[in-house]
Design a protein around this motif. Sequence first.
Motif, mmCIF file in Angstrom:
data_model
loop_
_atom_site.group_PDB
_atom_site.id
_atom_site.type_symbol
_atom_site.label_atom_id
_atom_site.label_comp_id
_atom_site.label_asym_id
_atom_site.label_seq_id
_atom_site.Cartn_x
_atom_site.Cartn_y
_atom_site.Cartn_z
ATOM 1 N N ALA A 180 0.806 -1.320 0.118
ATOM 2 C CA ALA A 180 0.138 -0.040 0.247
ATOM 3 C C ALA A 180 1.234 1.384 -0.130
ATOM 4 O O ALA A 180 0.451 2.546 -0.004
ATOM 5 C CB ALA A 180 -1.316 0.384 1.248
ATOM 6 N N GLY A 181 2.604 0.970 0.308
ATOM 7 C CA GLY A 181 2.897 2.245 0.647
ATOM 8 C C GLY A 181 3.622 2.508 1.869
ATOM 9 O O GLY A 181 3.219 2.078 2.611
ATOM 10 N N SER A 182 4.157 3.899 1.933
ATOM 11 C CA SER A 182 5.739 4.066 2.488
ATOM 12 C C SER A 182 4.487 4.682 4.081
ATOM 13 O O SER A 182 4.935 4.375 4.536
ATOM 14 C CB SER A 182 6.245 4.987 2.561
ATOM 15 N N ASP A 183 3.440 5.559 3.657
ATOM 16 C CA ASP A 183 2.197 5.995 4.969
ATOM 17 C C ASP A 183 1.839 4.939 4.801
ATOM 18 O O ASP A 183 1.323 5.110 6.229
ATOM 19 C CB ASP A 183 1.415 6.915 3.816
ATOM 20 N N HIS A 184 1.766 3.810 4.205
ATOM 21 C CA HIS A 184 0.329 2.429 4.870
ATOM 22 C C HIS A 184 1.524 1.771 6.551
ATOM 23 O O HIS A 184 1.475 0.663 6.962
ATOM 24 C CB HIS A 184 0.128 2.034 4.575
ATOM 25 N N ARG A 185 3.221 1.688 5.457
ATOM 26 C CA ARG A 185 4.002 0.371 6.047
ATOM 27 C C ARG A 185 4.915 1.007 6.991
ATOM 28 O O ARG A 185 5.643 0.787 7.373
ATOM 29 C CB ARG A 185 4.728 -0.273 4.955
ATOM 30 N N LYS A 186 4.514 1.750 8.020
ATOM 31 C CA LYS A 186 4.745 2.389 8.707
ATOM 32 C C LYS A 186 5.584 0.740 10.038
ATOM 33 O O LYS A 186 6.571 1.535 10.762
ATOM 34 C CB LYS A 186 4.132 3.501 9.969
ATOM 35 N N PHE A 187 4.844 0.229 10.262
ATOM 36 C CA PHE A 187 6.033 -1.244 10.844
ATOM 37 C C PHE A 187 6.657 -1.342 10.421
ATOM 38 O O PHE A 187 8.050 -1.342 11.596
ATOM 39 C CB PHE A 187 4.451 -1.903 11.514
ATOM 40 N N MET A 188 6.834 -1.251 9.502
ATOM 41 C CA MET A 188 8.892 -1.534 8.992
ATOM 42 C C MET A 188 9.340 -0.362 9.693
ATOM 43 O O MET A 188 10.872 -1.493 9.377
ATOM 44 C CB MET A 188 8.563 -1.534 7.329
ATOM 45 N N ARG A 189 9.385 0.445 9.684
ATOM 46 C CA ARG A 189 10.169 1.046 10.581
ATOM 47 C C ARG A 189 10.951 0.562 12.519
ATOM 48 O O ARG A 189 11.835 1.965 12.947
ATOM 49 C CB ARG A 189 10.246 2.855 11.278
ATOM 50 N N GLN A 190 9.464 -0.090 12.760
ATOM 51 C CA GLN A 190 10.356 -0.776 14.162
ATOM 52 C C GLN A 190 10.878 -1.883 13.665
ATOM 53 O O GLN A 190 10.621 -2.930 14.676
ATOM 54 C CB GLN A 190 8.858 -0.464 14.990
ATOM 55 N N ILE A 191 10.979 -2.365 12.506
ATOM 56 C CA ILE A 191 11.895 -3.761 12.515
ATOM 57 C C ILE A 191 12.940 -3.070 12.248
ATOM 58 O O ILE A 191 13.593 -2.910 11.756
ATOM 59 C CB ILE A 191 11.328 -4.577 11.316
ATOM 60 N N PHE A 192 13.587 -3.644 13.060
ATOM 61 C CA PHE A 192 15.316 -3.441 13.515
ATOM 62 C C PHE A 192 16.750 -3.863 13.154
ATOM 63 O O PHE A 192 16.174 -5.083 13.278
ATOM 64 C CB PHE A 192 15.557 -3.010 14.738
#
Length: 207
Positions: A55-67
């Motif tokens: 769906a795009g970067s605005d929707h995949r915010k959870f990816m910023r929390q996989i370190f």
Amino acid sequence: MIKFSNTSVYNFENAIRGARNPMNSWGQMDSSYNPSGQYVLGESDLKLARKLCVAGSDHRKFMRQIFVSVDIEAPLYWWKEYDTYKVGTVANSTSTMHKIHSKPIELDDCSHDHLDDASRELLQNFINEIEKIRKTYNETKNKEDWYKIIQLLPSSYNQMRTCSMNYENLVSMYHARKTHKLEEWHKFADWVATLPYADQLITSIQN
């Protein structure tokens, strides 16, 4: 030349739980830890993660929390390009400022895998001259000799950094650099592809 070691990927559980916050769908979580301690995404969680990624970067915010944390050894000419990625990434490097004089400077401290014999000999002779300056500096502690080492150090000199980033960073880096002229970036892309769920969440996602 580029090497990757001590790769760690963490916080999948919290990231996926957070991805379910908007719809209060925590009851549908079906992921769990396996006997090796790895967090394995269940069918429902993986489907949601994939849907949000597409769906795009605005929707995949959870990816910023996989370190991700990794030790990377690479030449200075590659690090110069890596340093364009400042947002969401952190790197602690071995210090040329403090430690360049503490050990002999050798040919294998540099990347020379694409040099022919004549070019490799040229680099070897150059390294020998820098090594002479290093020895002089250790004897005299003359700061001008130290400056000579720093300013003469070739861009092929390898440096190790411990890097931290997240999966969203890697989506951007992978797609921007996977076809880059430098072979080191191709190997970086190959490393990214080995990370957990990279195929579903990184390599097949458009930046």
